[in-house]
Write a protein that holds these residues in place. Structure first.
Motif, PDB file in Angstrom:
ATOM      1  N   GLN A  31       0.830  -1.208   0.000  1.00 12.26           N
ATOM      2  CA  GLN A  31       0.000   0.000   0.000  1.00 12.26           C
ATOM      3  C   GLN A  31       0.862   1.254   0.000  1.00 12.26           C
ATOM      4  O   GLN A  31       0.554   2.243  -0.681  1.00 12.26           O
ATOM      5  CB  GLN A  31      -0.919  -0.005   1.219  1.00 12.26           C
ATOM      6  CG  GLN A  31      -2.034  -1.040   1.165  1.00 12.26           C
ATOM      7  CD  GLN A  31      -2.787  -1.147   2.476  1.00 12.26           C
ATOM      8  OE1 GLN A  31      -2.241  -0.849   3.561  1.00 12.26           O
ATOM      9  NE2 GLN A  31      -4.043  -1.563   2.407  1.00 12.26           N
ATOM     10  N   THR A  32       1.950   1.213   0.760  1.00 18.74           N
ATOM     11  CA  THR A  32       2.842   2.366   0.822  1.00 18.74           C
ATOM     12  C   THR A  32       3.545   2.585  -0.517  1.00 18.74           C
ATOM     13  O   THR A  32       3.714   3.721  -0.969  1.00 18.74           O
ATOM     14  CB  THR A  32       3.867   2.193   1.965  1.00 18.74           C
ATOM     15  OG1 THR A  32       3.171   1.961   3.192  1.00 18.74           O
ATOM     16  CG2 THR A  32       4.724   3.437   2.125  1.00 18.74           C
ATOM     17  N   ALA A  35       1.104   4.194  -2.785  1.00 16.88           N
ATOM     18  CA  ALA A  35       0.960   5.614  -2.445  1.00 16.88           C
ATOM     19  C   ALA A  35       2.128   6.419  -2.996  1.00 16.88           C
ATOM     20  O   ALA A  35       1.967   7.566  -3.431  1.00 16.88           O
ATOM     21  CB  ALA A  35       0.861   5.778  -0.931  1.00 16.88           C
ATOM     22  N   TRP A  39       2.663  10.026  -4.772  1.00 14.07           N
ATOM     23  CA  TRP A  39       3.322  11.033  -3.944  1.00 14.07           C
ATOM     24  C   TRP A  39       4.570  11.596  -4.612  1.00 14.07           C
ATOM     25  O   TRP A  39       4.871  12.786  -4.520  1.00 14.07           O
ATOM     26  CB  TRP A  39       3.669  10.433  -2.584  1.00 14.07           C
ATOM     27  CG  TRP A  39       4.398  11.355  -1.667  1.00 14.07           C
ATOM     28  CD1 TRP A  39       5.677  11.231  -1.217  1.00 14.07           C
ATOM     29  CD2 TRP A  39       3.890  12.557  -1.069  1.00 14.07           C
ATOM     30  NE1 TRP A  39       6.001  12.276  -0.382  1.00 14.07           N
ATOM     31  CE2 TRP A  39       4.917  13.103  -0.274  1.00 14.07           C
ATOM     32  CE3 TRP A  39       2.675  13.223  -1.140  1.00 14.07           C
ATOM     33  CZ2 TRP A  39       4.764  14.281   0.437  1.00 14.07           C
ATOM     34  CZ3 TRP A  39       2.517  14.404  -0.424  1.00 14.07           C
ATOM     35  CH2 TRP A  39       3.551  14.915   0.356  1.00 14.07           C
ATOM     36  N   CYS A 150       8.335   7.669   0.529  1.00 12.40           N
ATOM     37  CA  CYS A 150       7.376   7.242   1.542  1.00 12.40           C
ATOM     38  C   CYS A 150       8.129   6.399   2.574  1.00 12.40           C
ATOM     39  O   CYS A 150       9.289   6.033   2.367  1.00 12.40           O
ATOM     40  CB  CYS A 150       6.241   6.443   0.920  1.00 12.40           C
ATOM     41  SG  CYS A 150       5.140   7.439  -0.104  1.00 12.40           S
ATOM     42  N   PRO A 176      -1.548  12.154   1.906  1.00  9.20           N
ATOM     43  CA  PRO A 176      -2.268  11.087   1.201  1.00  9.20           C
ATOM     44  C   PRO A 176      -2.196   9.769   1.979  1.00  9.20           C
ATOM     45  O   PRO A 176      -1.186   9.480   2.645  1.00  9.20           O
ATOM     46  CB  PRO A 176      -1.535  10.978  -0.135  1.00  9.20           C
ATOM     47  CG  PRO A 176      -0.936  12.326  -0.340  1.00  9.20           C
ATOM     48  CD  PRO A 176      -0.562  12.810   1.030  1.00  9.20           C
ATOM     49  N   LYS A 177      -3.245   9.004   1.902  1.00  7.99           N
ATOM     50  CA  LYS A 177      -3.323   7.746   2.633  1.00  7.99           C
ATOM     51  C   LYS A 177      -2.157   6.833   2.273  1.00  7.99           C
ATOM     52  O   LYS A 177      -1.780   6.707   1.106  1.00  7.99           O
ATOM     53  CB  LYS A 177      -4.645   7.049   2.313  1.00  7.99           C
ATOM     54  CG  LYS A 177      -4.959   5.860   3.201  1.00  7.99           C
ATOM     55  CD  LYS A 177      -6.346   5.313   2.904  1.00  7.99           C
ATOM     56  CE  LYS A 177      -6.662   4.139   3.831  1.00  7.99           C
ATOM     57  NZ  LYS A 177      -8.018   3.593   3.562  1.00  7.99           N
ATOM     58  N   ASN A 178      -1.585   6.216   3.315  1.00  3.23           N
ATOM     59  CA  ASN A 178      -0.553   5.181   3.185  1.00  3.23           C
ATOM     60  C   ASN A 178       0.842   5.679   2.830  1.00  3.23           C
ATOM     61  O   ASN A 178       1.740   4.863   2.580  1.00  3.23           O
ATOM     62  CB  ASN A 178      -0.964   4.112   2.167  1.00  3.23           C
ATOM     63  CG  ASN A 178      -2.222   3.372   2.573  1.00  3.23           C
ATOM     64  OD1 ASN A 178      -2.443   3.113   3.760  1.00  3.23           O
ATOM     65  ND2 ASN A 178      -3.073   3.055   1.609  1.00  3.23           N
ATOM     66  N   VAL A 179       1.093   6.999   2.813  1.00  2.00           N
ATOM     67  CA  VAL A 179       2.470   7.438   2.542  1.00  2.00           C
ATOM     68  C   VAL A 179       3.409   7.063   3.694  1.00  2.00           C
ATOM     69  O   VAL A 179       4.624   6.990   3.513  1.00  2.00           O
ATOM     70  CB  VAL A 179       2.569   8.957   2.273  1.00  2.00           C
ATOM     71  CG1 VAL A 179       1.769   9.346   1.048  1.00  2.00           C
ATOM     72  CG2 VAL A 179       2.170   9.765   3.490  1.00  2.00           C
TER      73      VAL A 179
END
Length: 455
Positions: A31-32, A35, A39, A150, A176-179
């Motif tokens: 997930q990261t 992201a 990002w 991230c 942002p989600k999951n960074v």
């Protein structure tokens, strides 16, 4: 598997956390990485806005976060508030300076145009210790996010509440989600995480032994590392020093975080001409520092982070005494189910003793006698560590020369305690590690320094 948070002031369990499974860890890293794909495309101004918001959130929640540190690892609450304020400051620093630090650098060649550009590399794994549970993370996280990277965090297992709070802070700031994700895992899972193909680099702050293991594993899969490891910082006191100022500064440095700091002063090398007077002043000032409840604003020395660490420190003290050191303050275990250790001073410390050779991670000061300036420098450098060092003298030019060219350490200060600063690079040499955090050099550690050439 459970990860348990224990209050070192009374030995009571604060909370139990269910560790993340291997499958969950893989999912979070994936997930990261996903992201990061978005990002990395953001512009510096967007990143700066979010970093400044993160700074504001830290300031708003500093009392709550300082209390959490006091409960989980015993940090005196006033020092905890200062730690959170410092985290806010490093976010502001990179919000303001990242664009300049990562600006393309033109290089004149025979090409029509050639230059160096600094590009984000992906997901950075941070393996962090308990002693500064927020600052250690933010001094990696702020430049990493500013550069377009991230991060995932494997924090020390005794501060899971702090680890999860950092993830919450990043989310609250609007990133942002999951960074950034926290992984609740034990040390046995680290090798597998390093092997994960989405992990591009590793930064670790911890013991020298932990650094060696991480470097070996990361090297086996060709992933860059930055290691900030142990230290046994030497503070040299010359005959012309302002002894009152030197003693006060040395005591303050030795007792930072109840003595549990890699860059705390640990060896006090005093020329013989002023050794007696310095020792008197040093003891007098150490005795004034109250040990007690970390939730009290007047406490200077809280408990050690864990009972086993306190007991290990006490063994080092006892062995040093058995080998000839003299204990003139402290050195006795307090009663009760806790991890407290009193301010302790050892004199007549010599080569071969733990107080001379090893890192004493707690409020224990080793005073070492030197014949003269040259002997003091020799003793300071007679260490496997090379993180920080300081020198006290009224001759600032002389002090600067010694700091700049004679002391073997990554940070050398004159008439001041060693400290990290977002504006300056921080790191060590020898067994204290390699690479740098903070400042211009810190943000350059985890970027692709790319050459672009147009014929």
């Amino acid at each position: 598997m459970e990860i348990v948070s224990i209050n070192p002031a009374n030995g009571k369990v604060l909370k139990k956390y269910k560790a993340h499974t291997a499958l969950k860890v893989e999912k979070k890293i994936a997930q990261t990485h996903k992201a990061w794909l978005s990002w990395k495309e953001t512009i510096f101004t967007e990143r700066a806005v979010l970093l400044n918001k993160l700074s504001s959130v830290l300031q708003q929640r500093k009392n709550e976060l300082a209390r959490l540190m006091a409960l989980e690892m015993g940090k005196p609450i006033a020092q905890g508030i200062s730690e959170i304020e410092k985290c806010a400051g490093v976010c502001e620093y990179y919000a303001k300076n990242a664009a300049t630090h990562l600006k393309e650098q033109l290089v004149e060649t025979e090409a029509s145009k050639s230059y160096v550009t600094f590009q984000p590399i992906g997901v950075v794994l941070a393996i962090m210790p308990w002693n500064f549970p927020f600052w250690q993370v933010f001094r990696f996280l702020a430049p990493a996010l500013a550069a377009g990277n991230c991060g995932v965090l494997k924090h020390a297992s005794n501060v899971p509440g702090c680890a999860l709070a950092i993830e919450d802070l990043v989310e609250q700031a609007g990133f942002p989600k999951n960074v950034f994700k926290t992984l609740l895992v034990g040390s046995s899972e680290v090798d597998k995480i390093i092997e994960n193909p989405y992990i591009q680099a590793v930064t670790l702050t911890g013991s020298t032994n932990a650094g060696k293991k991480v470097a070996e594993k990361a090297g086996s899969v060709l992933k860059k590392t930055v290691l900030e490891l142990g230290g046994s910082d030497a503070y040299i006191v010359l005959a012309d020093a302002d002894l009152g100022h030197a003693a006060e500064t040395c005591v303050n440095s030795r007792l930072i975080n109840s003595g549990q700091s890699c860059i705390a002063a640990k060896r006090f090398i005093v020329v013989k001409a002023v050794e007696k007077e310095f020792t008197r002043l040093f003891k007098e000032k150490m005795q004034r520092k109250p040990m007690g409840d970390p939730l009290s604003n007047i406490t200077a020395i809280g408990p050690q982070a864990r009972v086993d660490l306190r007991d290990e420190l006490h063994e080092q003290v006892k062995l040093s005494i058995a080998k000839g050191a003299k204990c003139i303050l402290g050195g006795e275990l307090p009663a009760g189910d806790n991890a407290y250790y009193p301010a302790t001073i050892l004199t007549q410390v010599k080569k071969g003793m733990p107080a001379y050779e090893e890192e004493l991670f707690g409020p224990v000061a080793a005073i070492i006698s030197a014949k003269d300036e040259a002997d003091a420098i020799r003793i300071a450098n007679d260490s496997v560590f090379g993180l920080g060092g300081a020198i006290f003298t009224k001759d600032k030019k002389r002090g600067e020369m010694i700091a700049a060219t004679q002391l073997e350490a990554g940070s050398c200060f004159v008439n001041s305690l060693v400290k990290s600063d977002p504006r300056l690079p921080f790191g060590g040499i020898k067994q204290s590690g390699y690479g740098r955090e903070l400042g211009l050099f810190g943000i350059h550690e985890f970027v692709n320094i790319k050459t672009v050439y147009i014929a």
